[in-house]
Design a protein around this motif. Sequence first.
Motif, PDB file in Angstrom:
ATOM      1  N   ASP A  65       0.858  -1.181   0.000  1.00 41.73           N
ATOM      2  CA  ASP A  65       0.000   0.000   0.000  1.00 41.73           C
ATOM      3  C   ASP A  65       0.893   1.230   0.000  1.00 41.73           C
ATOM      4  O   ASP A  65       1.928   1.253   0.661  1.00 41.73           O
ATOM      5  CB  ASP A  65      -0.904   0.001   1.245  1.00 41.73           C
ATOM      6  CG  ASP A  65      -2.173   0.821   1.062  1.00 41.73           C
ATOM      7  OD1 ASP A  65      -2.066   1.982   0.595  1.00 41.73           O
ATOM      8  OD2 ASP A  65      -3.253   0.310   1.379  1.00 41.73           O
ATOM      9  N   GLU A  66       0.500   2.243  -0.756  1.00 39.02           N
ATOM     10  CA  GLU A  66       1.280   3.481  -0.793  1.00 39.02           C
ATOM     11  C   GLU A  66       0.795   4.489   0.235  1.00 39.02           C
ATOM     12  O   GLU A  66       1.376   5.564   0.374  1.00 39.02           O
ATOM     13  CB  GLU A  66       1.239   4.095  -2.202  1.00 39.02           C
ATOM     14  CG  GLU A  66       1.927   3.235  -3.241  1.00 39.02           C
ATOM     15  CD  GLU A  66       1.952   3.877  -4.621  1.00 39.02           C
ATOM     16  OE1 GLU A  66       1.915   5.126  -4.706  1.00 39.02           O
ATOM     17  OE2 GLU A  66       2.017   3.133  -5.614  1.00 39.02           O
ATOM     18  N   ARG A  67      -0.272   4.169   0.941  1.00 39.51           N
ATOM     19  CA  ARG A  67      -0.794   5.046   1.980  1.00 39.51           C
ATOM     20  C   ARG A  67      -0.131   4.707   3.318  1.00 39.51           C
ATOM     21  O   ARG A  67       0.708   3.836   3.417  1.00 39.51           O
ATOM     22  CB  ARG A  67      -2.306   4.893   2.076  1.00 39.51           C
ATOM     23  CG  ARG A  67      -3.057   5.210   0.791  1.00 39.51           C
ATOM     24  CD  ARG A  67      -4.523   4.839   0.883  1.00 39.51           C
ATOM     25  NE  ARG A  67      -4.709   3.421   1.141  1.00 39.51           N
ATOM     26  CZ  ARG A  67      -5.866   2.856   1.444  1.00 39.51           C
ATOM     27  NH1 ARG A  67      -6.960   3.590   1.518  1.00 39.51           N
ATOM     28  NH2 ARG A  67      -5.950   1.547   1.660  1.00 39.51           N
ATOM     29  N   GLY A  68      -0.527   5.431   4.359  1.00 41.56           N
ATOM     30  CA  GLY A  68      -0.023   5.138   5.689  1.00 41.56           C
ATOM     31  C   GLY A  68       0.595   6.353   6.352  1.00 41.56           C
ATOM     32  O   GLY A  68       0.341   7.500   5.973  1.00 41.56           O
ATOM     33  N   PHE A  69       1.395   6.099   7.370  1.00 43.29           N
ATOM     34  CA  PHE A  69       2.182   7.125   8.057  1.00 43.29           C
ATOM     35  C   PHE A  69       3.444   7.299   7.219  1.00 43.29           C
ATOM     36  O   PHE A  69       4.271   6.398   7.129  1.00 43.29           O
ATOM     37  CB  PHE A  69       2.506   6.637   9.461  1.00 43.29           C
ATOM     38  CG  PHE A  69       3.060   7.677  10.402  1.00 43.29           C
ATOM     39  CD1 PHE A  69       3.281   8.988  10.001  1.00 43.29           C
ATOM     40  CD2 PHE A  69       3.380   7.334  11.712  1.00 43.29           C
ATOM     41  CE1 PHE A  69       3.790   9.939  10.871  1.00 43.29           C
ATOM     42  CE2 PHE A  69       3.885   8.274  12.601  1.00 43.29           C
ATOM     43  CZ  PHE A  69       4.096   9.572  12.180  1.00 43.29           C
ATOM     44  N   LEU A  70       3.599   8.455   6.577  1.00 39.66           N
ATOM     45  CA  LEU A  70       4.578   8.593   5.511  1.00 39.66           C
ATOM     46  C   LEU A  70       5.745   9.525   5.814  1.00 39.66           C
ATOM     47  O   LEU A  70       6.757   9.474   5.112  1.00 39.66           O
ATOM     48  CB  LEU A  70       3.874   9.066   4.226  1.00 39.66           C
ATOM     49  CG  LEU A  70       2.779   8.129   3.708  1.00 39.66           C
ATOM     50  CD1 LEU A  70       2.070   8.755   2.520  1.00 39.66           C
ATOM     51  CD2 LEU A  70       3.345   6.767   3.356  1.00 39.66           C
ATOM     52  N   GLY A  71       5.632  10.389   6.810  1.00 39.63           N
ATOM     53  CA  GLY A  71       6.742  11.291   7.060  1.00 39.63           C
ATOM     54  C   GLY A  71       6.602  12.046   8.360  1.00 39.63           C
ATOM     55  O   GLY A  71       5.489  12.225   8.886  1.00 39.63           O
ATOM     56  N   PRO A 134      -5.703   5.598  -4.170  1.00 40.18           N
ATOM     57  CA  PRO A 134      -4.842   5.262  -3.034  1.00 40.18           C
ATOM     58  C   PRO A 134      -3.345   5.407  -3.289  1.00 40.18           C
ATOM     59  O   PRO A 134      -2.569   5.313  -2.349  1.00 40.18           O
ATOM     60  CB  PRO A 134      -5.201   3.795  -2.756  1.00 40.18           C
ATOM     61  CG  PRO A 134      -5.635   3.259  -4.074  1.00 40.18           C
ATOM     62  CD  PRO A 134      -6.339   4.398  -4.756  1.00 40.18           C
ATOM     63  N   ASN A 135      -2.946   5.636  -4.534  1.00 41.87           N
ATOM     64  CA  ASN A 135      -1.510   5.698  -4.831  1.00 41.87           C
ATOM     65  C   ASN A 135      -1.061   7.126  -5.116  1.00 41.87           C
ATOM     66  O   ASN A 135      -1.841   8.067  -5.102  1.00 41.87           O
ATOM     67  CB  ASN A 135      -1.153   4.764  -5.991  1.00 41.87           C
ATOM     68  CG  ASN A 135      -1.959   5.054  -7.253  1.00 41.87           C
ATOM     69  OD1 ASN A 135      -2.974   5.738  -7.218  1.00 41.87           O
ATOM     70  ND2 ASN A 135      -1.509   4.509  -8.369  1.00 41.87           N
ATOM     71  N   HIS A 136       0.230   7.293  -5.359  1.00 35.69           N
ATOM     72  CA  HIS A 136       0.861   8.589  -5.653  1.00 35.69           C
ATOM     73  C   HIS A 136       0.653   9.571  -4.494  1.00 35.69           C
ATOM     74  O   HIS A 136       0.182  10.697  -4.678  1.00 35.69           O
ATOM     75  CB  HIS A 136       0.318   9.199  -6.941  1.00 35.69           C
ATOM     76  CG  HIS A 136       0.452   8.329  -8.147  1.00 35.69           C
ATOM     77  ND1 HIS A 136       0.077   8.722  -9.394  1.00 35.69           N
ATOM     78  CD2 HIS A 136       0.946   7.067  -8.298  1.00 35.69           C
ATOM     79  CE1 HIS A 136       0.302   7.750 -10.265  1.00 35.69           C
ATOM     80  NE2 HIS A 136       0.842   6.731  -9.606  1.00 35.69           N
ATOM     81  N   ASN A 137       1.050   9.167  -3.297  1.00 42.67           N
ATOM     82  CA  ASN A 137       0.806   9.983  -2.114  1.00 42.67           C
ATOM     83  C   ASN A 137       2.006  10.811  -1.675  1.00 42.67           C
ATOM     84  O   ASN A 137       1.910  11.563  -0.700  1.00 42.67           O
ATOM     85  CB  ASN A 137       0.373   9.074  -0.957  1.00 42.67           C
ATOM     86  CG  ASN A 137      -0.939   8.386  -1.239  1.00 42.67           C
ATOM     87  OD1 ASN A 137      -1.919   9.037  -1.573  1.00 42.67           O
ATOM     88  ND2 ASN A 137      -0.969   7.073  -1.137  1.00 42.67           N
ATOM     89  N   ALA A 138       3.153  10.653  -2.383  1.00 41.16           N
ATOM     90  CA  ALA A 138       4.365  11.352  -1.947  1.00 41.16           C
ATOM     91  C   ALA A 138       4.552  11.085  -0.447  1.00 41.16           C
ATOM     92  O   ALA A 138       4.597   9.944  -0.046  1.00 41.16           O
ATOM     93  CB  ALA A 138       4.294  12.826  -2.298  1.00 41.16           C
ATOM     94  N   GLY A 139       4.668  12.107   0.380  1.00 43.97           N
ATOM     95  CA  GLY A 139       4.727  11.868   1.819  1.00 43.97           C
ATOM     96  C   GLY A 139       5.852  12.562   2.553  1.00 43.97           C
ATOM     97  O   GLY A 139       5.856  12.610   3.783  1.00 43.97           O
ATOM     98  N   ALA A 140       6.831  13.107   1.828  1.00 50.29           N
ATOM     99  CA  ALA A 140       7.957  13.738   2.504  1.00 50.29           C
ATOM    100  C   ALA A 140       7.575  15.096   3.069  1.00 50.29           C
ATOM    101  O   ALA A 140       6.839  15.871   2.451  1.00 50.29           O
ATOM    102  CB  ALA A 140       9.136  13.892   1.541  1.00 50.29           C
ATOM    103  N   VAL A 141       8.079  15.389   4.258  1.00 54.85           N
ATOM    104  CA  VAL A 141       7.975  16.718   4.863  1.00 54.85           C
ATOM    105  C   VAL A 141       9.375  17.088   5.345  1.00 54.85           C
ATOM    106  O   VAL A 141      10.069  16.270   5.947  1.00 54.85           O
ATOM    107  CB  VAL A 141       6.971  16.757   6.031  1.00 54.85           C
ATOM    108  CG1 VAL A 141       5.554  16.733   5.514  1.00 54.85           C
ATOM    109  CG2 VAL A 141       7.188  15.598   6.990  1.00 54.85           C
ATOM    110  N   ALA A 142       9.795  18.316   5.069  1.00 55.07           N
ATOM    111  CA  ALA A 142      11.162  18.710   5.424  1.00 55.07           C
ATOM    112  C   ALA A 142      11.236  20.213   5.631  1.00 55.07           C
ATOM    113  O   ALA A 142      10.636  20.985   4.868  1.00 55.07           O
ATOM    114  CB  ALA A 142      12.136  18.292   4.322  1.00 55.07           C
ATOM    115  N   PHE A 143      11.965  20.618   6.661  1.00 55.40           N
ATOM    116  CA  PHE A 143      12.235  22.035   6.862  1.00 55.40           C
ATOM    117  C   PHE A 143      13.437  22.437   6.016  1.00 55.40           C
ATOM    118  O   PHE A 143      14.462  21.743   5.994  1.00 55.40           O
ATOM    119  CB  PHE A 143      12.507  22.338   8.331  1.00 55.40           C
ATOM    120  CG  PHE A 143      11.260  22.440   9.156  1.00 55.40           C
ATOM    121  CD1 PHE A 143      10.546  23.629   9.206  1.00 55.40           C
ATOM    122  CD2 PHE A 143      10.794  21.346   9.878  1.00 55.40           C
ATOM    123  CE1 PHE A 143       9.381  23.728   9.965  1.00 55.40           C
ATOM    124  CE2 PHE A 143       9.642  21.441  10.632  1.00 55.40           C
ATOM    125  CZ  PHE A 143       8.929  22.628  10.679  1.00 55.40           C
ATOM    126  N   GLY A 144      13.293  23.562   5.339  1.00 51.66           N
ATOM    127  CA  GLY A 144      14.395  24.093   4.561  1.00 51.66           C
ATOM    128  C   GLY A 144      15.277  24.992   5.400  1.00 51.66           C
ATOM    129  O   GLY A 144      14.973  25.294   6.567  1.00 51.66           O
TER     130      GLY A 144
END
Length: 400
Positions: A65-71, A134-144
């Motif tokens: 699954d591409e969903r979930g807790f991602l970042g 349900p797909n193509h969820n990316a998920g990254a979070v980042a401070f610049g």
Amino acid sequence: LEVAYETVASGFASPVDVAIPEAFGGSRRFVVDQPGRTWLHDDSGLRSEPYLDITDRVVDLNGYDERGFLGVAFHPEFADNGRLYLRYSAPRRSGTPANYSHTFVLSELTVDPRATTVSADSERTLLELPEPQPNHNAGAVAFGPDSYLYIGTGDGGGANDEGRGHVDDWYDAVAGGNGQDVTENRLGSVVRIDVDSTGGVSGDDDRPYGIPEDNPLVGSDGLDEQYAWGFRNPWRLGFDGEDLYAGDVGQRQYEEIDLVEKGGNYGWNVKEATHCFQADSCPDETPPDVRGGEPLLDPVIEYPHGDAPVSGVSVIAGNIYRGEAVPSLQGRFLFADFASQGRLFVAHPRESGLWETEPLPIADGDAGKVEQIFDMDRIGGEMYVLGSGSEGGGVFRVVA
């Protein structure tokens, strides 16, 4: 040149992100496990109880699954303010149509920064996006380095960036989809927000976050949060100084890694990497400009699906190596692919054009330790690989 995998921690289901806040001198490592938990690994090893458990807020996962807790991302001043940011897939919330898959959630917690277990009781939702598939969820979070929060969003799922939940074609014979839309939704983009303020740009609306005044569409016909667009599924983001890299998962033939510029359009679904995609108006393989002259930017790295020394089906973007464990990799870009069977790849940065790429051999004794790679993160200059193999799901450090 040959590298090895040093096991940092194991015992996870599907580890997809690791964060090491600078506040603790690198001694505390937080690992996101896709089903809904974050685990703390410190000098005493992997804690027996999860640091954070949000399985009751995440969609149920059964198999791939591409969903979930991602970042997860820790505020640059986490040691003082205890704020961290979660990116996960929730069951459909109010505002998400009944025939959609789920709701994209970005939220904030405020916790005791020195605690070894925390709850989600303080959760404050910052952003919700209806996700049609349900797909193509990316998920990254980042401070610049500007202390703003960057979030990758996929195009909504499905094939070709079209169908339910995708905007209509908009440019002659060239498909547009969510990747090329900047007015109807925030999908297919990298968005940038200011979590240290509220109320949008002027502070007078009801947004629970602020908008950096120099976001490229502020004051124009577009959504203020948008920072760059034209992405299919920017699975991971990584900063190298002020440079931001995104690995964008391809569909049919090519994978790409982009050097993200403010206001940049990276082409999907007019382009797939440097090549036309379903665009009748560019039979000579020259993708058109869009929106009256907006150029479509090329990636710095592309590689094909199929039989090639560097190949795969789903890019796992890493970053420029700045560590000390493997001096010969200094200044090179490390990356992988979900289907690379644990292999790593290395690219040689250059001023213009596509970067040259080649496989990076893994020592025989470690070849089976990682068979599927889910994520690569650079922490303190060193590269960490998250994946599964002979030791189960784990976090592994790249060493000589």
